[in-house]
Design a protein around this motif. Structure first.
Motif, PDB file in Angstrom:
ATOM      1  N   LEU A 116      -4.832  44.010 -42.315  1.00 29.18           N
ATOM      2  CA  LEU A 116      -4.302  43.824 -43.667  1.00 29.18           C
ATOM      3  C   LEU A 116      -4.948  42.605 -44.331  1.00 29.18           C
ATOM      4  O   LEU A 116      -5.297  42.634 -45.521  1.00 29.18           O
ATOM      5  N   THR A 117      -5.176  41.557 -43.539  1.00 25.34           N
ATOM      6  CA  THR A 117      -5.821  40.349 -44.075  1.00 25.34           C
ATOM      7  C   THR A 117      -7.247  40.675 -44.505  1.00 25.34           C
ATOM      8  O   THR A 117      -7.692  40.295 -45.599  1.00 25.34           O
ATOM      9  N   SER A 118      -7.962  41.429 -43.634  1.00 17.62           N
ATOM     10  CA  SER A 118      -9.349  41.801 -43.979  1.00 17.62           C
ATOM     11  C   SER A 118      -9.354  42.635 -45.244  1.00 17.62           C
ATOM     12  O   SER A 118     -10.189  42.440 -46.139  1.00 17.62           O
ATOM     13  N   ASN A 160     -11.249  41.711 -48.727  1.00 12.37           N
ATOM     14  CA  ASN A 160     -12.253  42.551 -49.391  1.00 12.37           C
ATOM     15  C   ASN A 160     -11.843  42.864 -50.828  1.00 12.37           C
ATOM     16  O   ASN A 160     -12.673  42.836 -51.738  1.00 12.37           O
ATOM     17  N   LEU A 161     -10.560  43.139 -51.037  1.00 12.62           N
ATOM     18  CA  LEU A 161     -10.100  43.431 -52.402  1.00 12.62           C
ATOM     19  C   LEU A 161     -10.227  42.182 -53.287  1.00 12.62           C
ATOM     20  O   LEU A 161     -10.618  42.278 -54.456  1.00 12.62           O
ATOM     21  N   ASP A 162      -9.972  40.989 -52.721  1.00  9.53           N
ATOM     22  CA  ASP A 162     -10.129  39.733 -53.466  1.00  9.53           C
ATOM     23  C   ASP A 162     -11.575  39.540 -53.883  1.00  9.53           C
ATOM     24  O   ASP A 162     -11.882  39.144 -55.025  1.00  9.53           O
ATOM     25  N   LEU A 163     -12.484  39.836 -52.920  1.00  8.28           N
ATOM     26  CA  LEU A 163     -13.917  39.674 -53.218  1.00  8.28           C
ATOM     27  C   LEU A 163     -14.324  40.578 -54.375  1.00  8.28           C
ATOM     28  O   LEU A 163     -15.063  40.186 -55.266  1.00  8.28           O
ATOM     29  N   LEU A 164     -13.784  41.823 -54.324  1.00  2.02           N
ATOM     30  CA  LEU A 164     -14.102  42.759 -55.415  1.00  2.02           C
ATOM     31  C   LEU A 164     -13.595  42.222 -56.740  1.00  2.02           C
ATOM     32  O   LEU A 164     -14.276  42.279 -57.765  1.00  2.02           O
ATOM     33  N   GLU A 165     -12.390  41.667 -56.682  1.00  2.32           N
ATOM     34  CA  GLU A 165     -11.775  41.179 -57.920  1.00  2.32           C
ATOM     35  C   GLU A 165     -12.507  39.947 -58.457  1.00  2.32           C
ATOM     36  O   GLU A 165     -12.771  39.835 -59.649  1.00  2.32           O
ATOM     37  N   LEU A 175     -18.065  46.726 -49.821  1.00  2.00           N
ATOM     38  CA  LEU A 175     -16.701  46.191 -49.746  1.00  2.00           C
ATOM     39  C   LEU A 175     -15.670  47.322 -49.748  1.00  2.00           C
ATOM     40  O   LEU A 175     -14.680  47.291 -48.997  1.00  2.00           O
ATOM     41  N   VAL A 176     -15.915  48.323 -50.606  1.00  2.00           N
ATOM     42  CA  VAL A 176     -14.968  49.463 -50.663  1.00  2.00           C
ATOM     43  C   VAL A 176     -14.981  50.201 -49.329  1.00  2.00           C
ATOM     44  O   VAL A 176     -13.938  50.599 -48.797  1.00  2.00           O
ATOM     45  N   ARG A 177     -16.185  50.383 -48.764  1.00  2.00           N
ATOM     46  CA  ARG A 177     -16.288  51.090 -47.468  1.00  2.00           C
ATOM     47  C   ARG A 177     -15.496  50.337 -46.394  1.00  2.00           C
ATOM     48  O   ARG A 177     -14.730  50.901 -45.637  1.00  2.00           O
ATOM     49  N   ALA A 178     -15.713  49.005 -46.400  1.00  2.00           N
ATOM     50  CA  ALA A 178     -15.011  48.180 -45.404  1.00  2.00           C
ATOM     51  C   ALA A 178     -13.494  48.284 -45.608  1.00  2.00           C
ATOM     52  O   ALA A 178     -12.713  48.417 -44.648  1.00  2.00           O
TER      53      ALA A 178
END
Ligand code: ADP
Length: 484
Positions: free
Chosen positions: A285-287, A291-296, A309-312
């Protein structure tokens, strides 16, 4: 909320259908008499004794009344046998020298008995103090009928009357009589005595039963208090610690302690599972969140890193999904009693092999499946076999082969992997345990815990043999005889 509603509904239903015994207990409670087991046992014992002693007293009373009556009858017979002497003395005193017999209207009193001498020949309709004589009396006088007893009424009084042929006066009768209520006083005394004895016996029994029941039921009282303490404090670590006794109360106390220990163990296991599960769920959940933070924070989906990032993120979501499925399966196959049926182990394994071959074409899976039946939960069994073959596939290098053999209620899965180090071997069936060598490979350490749970829940076993050339896991169940 729901927990509180159910008893309330039950109570309302109970009032509607309250039986007389319940109503009586409710009245006793309202009157301030606690309806304790001790009271109930004492009242039951007293009631039992009351019934028995009352029955015995009634029998004694009836026996006494009957024996009094037969004594009266014997007195009447005795008096009748003195007829000759009475006639003689009547002749001497009343009809001196005349040769006449005594008058029927003057019965002679002998002790408590009145004796009447009725000279013969008697005739039907002839008047008598107990009413006119009848044909039966005439027959008795003529000795055609035996003497007889009768209960007669005269002058507002009840009499016991004995009528017999007068031996010294052919055709005549002797009648002896005695008031029937002469023994009433004795009978009343006897009745009072017996009633008093009955009540005293019941009261004594009640007292004795209360004393004895108090001693016998004391452990139950203590048991109840201990159970109430546990209910109030929710403290599953407390124990009754009753001295070992082989009677029902001792067994109940020790079952109670065993139940508390089992509940405590189960609660601890659940808490541990929740803690472990939260910990394991938090990692992907942290990962995922990172990844969602990085996208944002970046240029969003336009960022060149975005597809990776989406794949991960998707992989982490899949990992979470797998983890949740594993956790649910672990709870389902270990805790609940399995739904068991007769299963063709070879066919079930064949299907699992087919699915895994489709999913993972390498390494090759070689199978030798002999028909056999086992009694098990098919879903749990399928999950356990799939986990074992899945692990073997994971640990076998490409180009090597996994071998699956089914026979005699056993599934053996052999891989050509590195084997399991001695340090890891004792812990591989623990949930969330992963050997250091497994870090970096998919999984959360629940696969073998599920296999162990399925084996236990279906009366089976799981064993492992391992070495540098590979490992063999064997899942075994009691085989069933083959059916056609
Ligand atoms: P996971 O596969 O998710 O790690 P498992 O419960 O299936 O969890 O296995 C627990 C551990 O047992 C693994 O981490 C691994 O170290 C070891 N193990 C299981 N199966 C094998 C195997 N066939 N060969 C070598 N090690 C194995």
């Amino acid at each position: 909320m729901g927990l509180h509603e159910l008893p309330a509904r039950q109570a309302r239903g109970g009032r509607r259908t309250a039986r007389p015994a319940h109503r009586a207990r409710a009245r006793l409670r309202a009157a301030g008499c606690p309806v304790t087991l001790r009271n109930r046992v004492s009242v039951a014992a007293a009631a039992g004794v009351l019934i028995v002693v009352a029955a015995v007293s009634t029998a004694l009373y009836l026996f006494y009344a009957a024996s009094l009556r037969s004594r009266v009858d014997a007195t009447l017979v005795d008096a009748a046998q003195q007829a000759a002497g009475i006639a003689r003395s009547l002749k001497q005193s009343g009809g001196r020298g005349s040769g006449t017999v005594p008058d029927i209207s003057t019965p002679v009193t002998v002790g408590s008995v009145q004796v009447q001498l009725i000279p013969g020949p008697v005739t039907p309709g002839q008047p008598n103090r107990f009413g006119p004589l009848d044909g039966h009396d005439v027959a008795v006088a003529g000795q055609a009928q035996p003497a007889y007893f009768a209960d007669e009424h005269h002058d507002g009084q009840q009499f016991r009357v004995y009528t017999v042929a007068w031996a010294d006066n052919p055709g005549g009768l002797v009648r002896t009589s005695r008031p029937a209520n002469a023994d009433d006083g004795a009978l009343r005394d006897a009745a009072l005595l017996l009633a008093g004895l009955t009540v005293a016996a019941a009261c004594l029994t009640y007292g004795a039963a209360r004393l004895t029941a108090g001693r016998i039921l004391r452990p139950i009282g203590e048991l109840t208090e201990a159970a109430e303490h546990v209910t109030k404090t929710r403290d599953l670590t407390s124990r009754l610690g009753f001295p070992q006794a082989n009677d029902e109360v001792g067994r109940l106390a020790s079952s109670f302690d065993t139940m508390l220990a089992a509940l405590h163990e189960s609660l601890t296991a659940q808490r541990q599972l929740t803690a472990d599960a939260s910990h394991e769920l938090r990692t992907p959940l942290t990962s995922l969140t990172t990844n969602l933070d990085l996208l944002e924070d970046g240029a969003g989906l336009a960022d060149p890193q975005a597809p990776a990032l989406v794949r991960a993120a998707r992989e982490q979501a899949a990992e979470l999904d797998q983890l949740i499925t594993d956790l649910l399966d672990l709870a389902r196959y270990r805790e609940s009693p399995p739904h068991r049926e007769t299963v063709r182990l070879d066919l079930l394994t064949e299907e699992a092999v087919r699915r895994l071959r489709q999913r993972e074409p390498h390494p090759a899976i070689d199978s030798e499946l002999h028909p056999c039946l086992v009694h098990a939960d098919p879903a749990g069994l399928d999950r356990a076999i799939t986990n074992l073959i899945g692990n073997a596939v994971k640990w076998t290098p490409e180009g090597d082969t996994v071998r699956v053999v089914v026979e005699n209620g056993q599934v053996s899965v052999t891989d050509q992997g590195p084997g399991i180090p001695d340090t890891d071997l004792p812990r591989i069936f623990e949930r969330f345990y992963r050997a250091p060598a497994a870090r970096g490979t998919p999984g959360a350490g629940l696969g073998l815990a599920i296999v162990g749970g399925v084996a236990r829940a279906n009366d089976g076993t799981v064993t492992v043999r391992t070495g540098p050339g590979g490992s063999t896991f064997t899942l075994a169940f009691p085989p069933l005889p083959e059916t056609d």
